[in-house]
Design a protein around this motif. Structure first.
Motif, mmCIF file in Angstrom:
data_model
loop_
_atom_site.group_PDB
_atom_site.id
_atom_site.type_symbol
_atom_site.label_atom_id
_atom_site.label_comp_id
_atom_site.label_asym_id
_atom_site.label_seq_id
_atom_site.Cartn_x
_atom_site.Cartn_y
_atom_site.Cartn_z
ATOM 1 N N HIS A 159 -0.707 4.744 -4.744
ATOM 2 C CA HIS A 159 -1.639 4.973 -3.527
ATOM 3 C C HIS A 159 -1.970 6.648 -3.509
ATOM 4 O O HIS A 159 -3.088 6.786 -3.511
ATOM 5 C CB HIS A 159 -1.257 4.604 -2.387
ATOM 6 C CG HIS A 159 -1.267 3.007 -2.092
ATOM 7 N ND1 HIS A 159 -0.957 2.402 -1.054
ATOM 8 C CD2 HIS A 159 -1.598 2.289 -2.998
ATOM 9 C CE1 HIS A 159 -1.092 1.068 -1.233
ATOM 10 N NE2 HIS A 159 -1.579 0.874 -2.223
ATOM 11 N N THR A 191 -5.450 5.147 4.892
ATOM 12 C CA THR A 191 -5.455 3.940 5.657
ATOM 13 C C THR A 191 -5.959 2.819 5.194
ATOM 14 O O THR A 191 -5.760 1.676 5.309
ATOM 15 C CB THR A 191 -6.357 4.620 6.810
ATOM 16 O OG1 THR A 191 -5.891 5.736 7.441
ATOM 17 C CG2 THR A 191 -6.562 3.395 8.064
ATOM 18 N N ASP A 250 -3.372 1.177 3.047
ATOM 19 C CA ASP A 250 -2.232 0.761 3.954
ATOM 20 C C ASP A 250 -2.702 -0.626 4.522
ATOM 21 O O ASP A 250 -2.082 -1.518 4.579
ATOM 22 C CB ASP A 250 -1.771 1.567 4.703
ATOM 23 C CG ASP A 250 -1.035 3.166 4.152
ATOM 24 O OD1 ASP A 250 -0.832 2.862 2.970
ATOM 25 O OD2 ASP A 250 -0.898 3.880 4.713
ATOM 26 N N THR A 251 -3.776 -0.369 5.032
ATOM 27 C CA THR A 251 -4.490 -1.750 5.630
ATOM 28 C C THR A 251 -4.585 -2.783 4.508
ATOM 29 O O THR A 251 -4.170 -3.962 4.929
ATOM 30 C CB THR A 251 -5.902 -1.491 6.090
ATOM 31 O OG1 THR A 251 -5.845 -0.649 7.098
ATOM 32 C CG2 THR A 251 -6.419 -2.832 6.898
ATOM 33 N N ALA A 285 -2.939 -3.467 1.865
ATOM 34 C CA ALA A 285 -1.417 -3.550 1.710
ATOM 35 C C ALA A 285 -0.760 -4.505 2.483
ATOM 36 O O ALA A 285 -0.282 -5.712 2.517
ATOM 37 C CB ALA A 285 -0.880 -2.436 1.207
ATOM 38 N N SER A 286 -1.232 -4.029 3.666
ATOM 39 C CA SER A 286 -0.395 -4.820 4.888
ATOM 40 C C SER A 286 -0.964 -6.312 5.214
ATOM 41 O O SER A 286 -0.378 -7.133 5.676
ATOM 42 C CB SER A 286 -0.561 -4.089 6.162
ATOM 43 O OG SER A 286 -1.825 -3.689 6.701
ATOM 44 N N GLU A 287 -2.382 -6.400 5.188
ATOM 45 C CA GLU A 287 -2.963 -7.512 5.338
ATOM 46 C C GLU A 287 -3.272 -8.652 4.292
ATOM 47 O O GLU A 287 -3.149 -9.779 4.228
ATOM 48 C CB GLU A 287 -4.554 -7.212 5.931
ATOM 49 C CG GLU A 287 -4.454 -6.583 7.382
ATOM 50 C CD GLU A 287 -5.885 -6.471 7.733
ATOM 51 O OE1 GLU A 287 -6.785 -6.980 6.910
ATOM 52 O OE2 GLU A 287 -6.251 -5.746 8.963
ATOM 53 N N GLY A 330 -1.575 -7.949 0.687
ATOM 54 C CA GLY A 330 -0.461 -7.808 -0.244
ATOM 55 C C GLY A 330 -1.091 -6.808 -1.187
ATOM 56 O O GLY A 330 -0.562 -6.787 -2.473
#
Length: 265
Positions: free
Chosen positions: A182, A230, A233-234, A236-238, A240
């Motif tokens: 990233h 951001t 990260d978004t 990745a979190s939502e 994978g």
């Protein structure tokens, strides 16, 4: 384990042509498994309307480009007209707008400028929301653009108007899917800031963009690293990560591996 990768010894990836100011090669970027993105596989650029004859030869013969992915709106494409690469028979052009099909798009919308305001506050949060809007509104176009990259026989150039926002979003997903850390993707996105003055100067004389840009400062358009952080990260979190996002769009593991292999081997 940290996602951070040392920044030293990064290759100079700028491609200097007469008719663009924001073209560069993703080749040389490292992947988490110790590999690299191969040169002349994924190029990013501002619009290609002003290429000289020498530029065209460089794109086709030296860079080995076989596919062009145009992320601009229908309005931008029709207003600007066909560029010189449309005359090259060996190239395949793919138009995958990040706006709705046949939708009239203003310069403010194309350049991510909120209408009804001459001094919008465009911090990292504004840009992050805007880029995530691309994923929500046109996942089909983003998926199709990445499919082009995965199947290309040569280099693929992805471009929009400035080569910053729409291009930055799509290229970031491609690099994330290929395993680029990233922090490296963030750095690549922010690199456009080195040429933001030249990008704006190139767009200013154009009827479609000039009036809108006259109401903005250079800093309004400057890419912010935290914006791309951001986005990544978004995703990745939502989902994978970009690979998970692609699976949501119907990609199989074999499709994802085809994209990864195309970019890294």
């Amino acid at each position: 384990m940290s996602d951070e990768t040392p920044h030293e010894n990064r290759p100079d990836r700028w491609i200097d042509l007469e008719g663009v100011v924001n073209m560069r090669d993703s080749g040389g970027l490292p992947t988490r498994d110790g590999g690299t993105i191969q040169p002349r596989r994924l190029l990013r650029s501002d619009n290609l309307q002003d290429l000289s004859e020498a530029d065209v030869r460089q794109v086709v013969d030296a860079l080995g480009v076989s596919d062009i992915v145009d992320l601009r709106s229908d309005t931008e494409v029709s207003t600007e007209g066909p560029g010189p690469l449309w005359q090259v028979e060996s190239l395949t052009h793919h138009h995958h707008s990040l706006f709705g099909d046949n939708r009239g798009v203003t310069a403010e919308q194309a350049l991510a400028m909120p209408e009804h305001s001459t001094r919008p506050i465009r911090d990292a949060g504004f840009w992050s929301d805007h880029y995530l809007g691309y994923l929500a509104a046109r996942p089909d176009s983003i998926s199709a653009a990445l499919d082009v990259v995965s199947r290309s026989s040569g280099a693929t150039v992805i471009h929009c108007a400035a080569g910053k926002d729409r291009t930055g979003t799509v290229v970031a997903l491609a690099l994330d899917a290929a395993g680029v850390p990233h922090d490296v993707i963030v750095e690549d996105y922010a690199l456009t800031g080195e040429r933001i003055e030249r990008i704006i100067a190139r767009l200013m004389p154009r009827d479609l963009y000039g009036n809108a840009l006259r109401h903005q400062s250079v800093d309004d358009q400057r890419p912010r690293p935290e914006t791309m952080r951001t986005i990544l990260d978004t995703v990745a979190s939502e989902f994978g990560g970009a690979q998970g996002w692609l699976r949501e769009q119907g990609w199989t593991d074999a499709d994802i591996e085809r994209l990864r292999q195309r970019l890294t081997t």
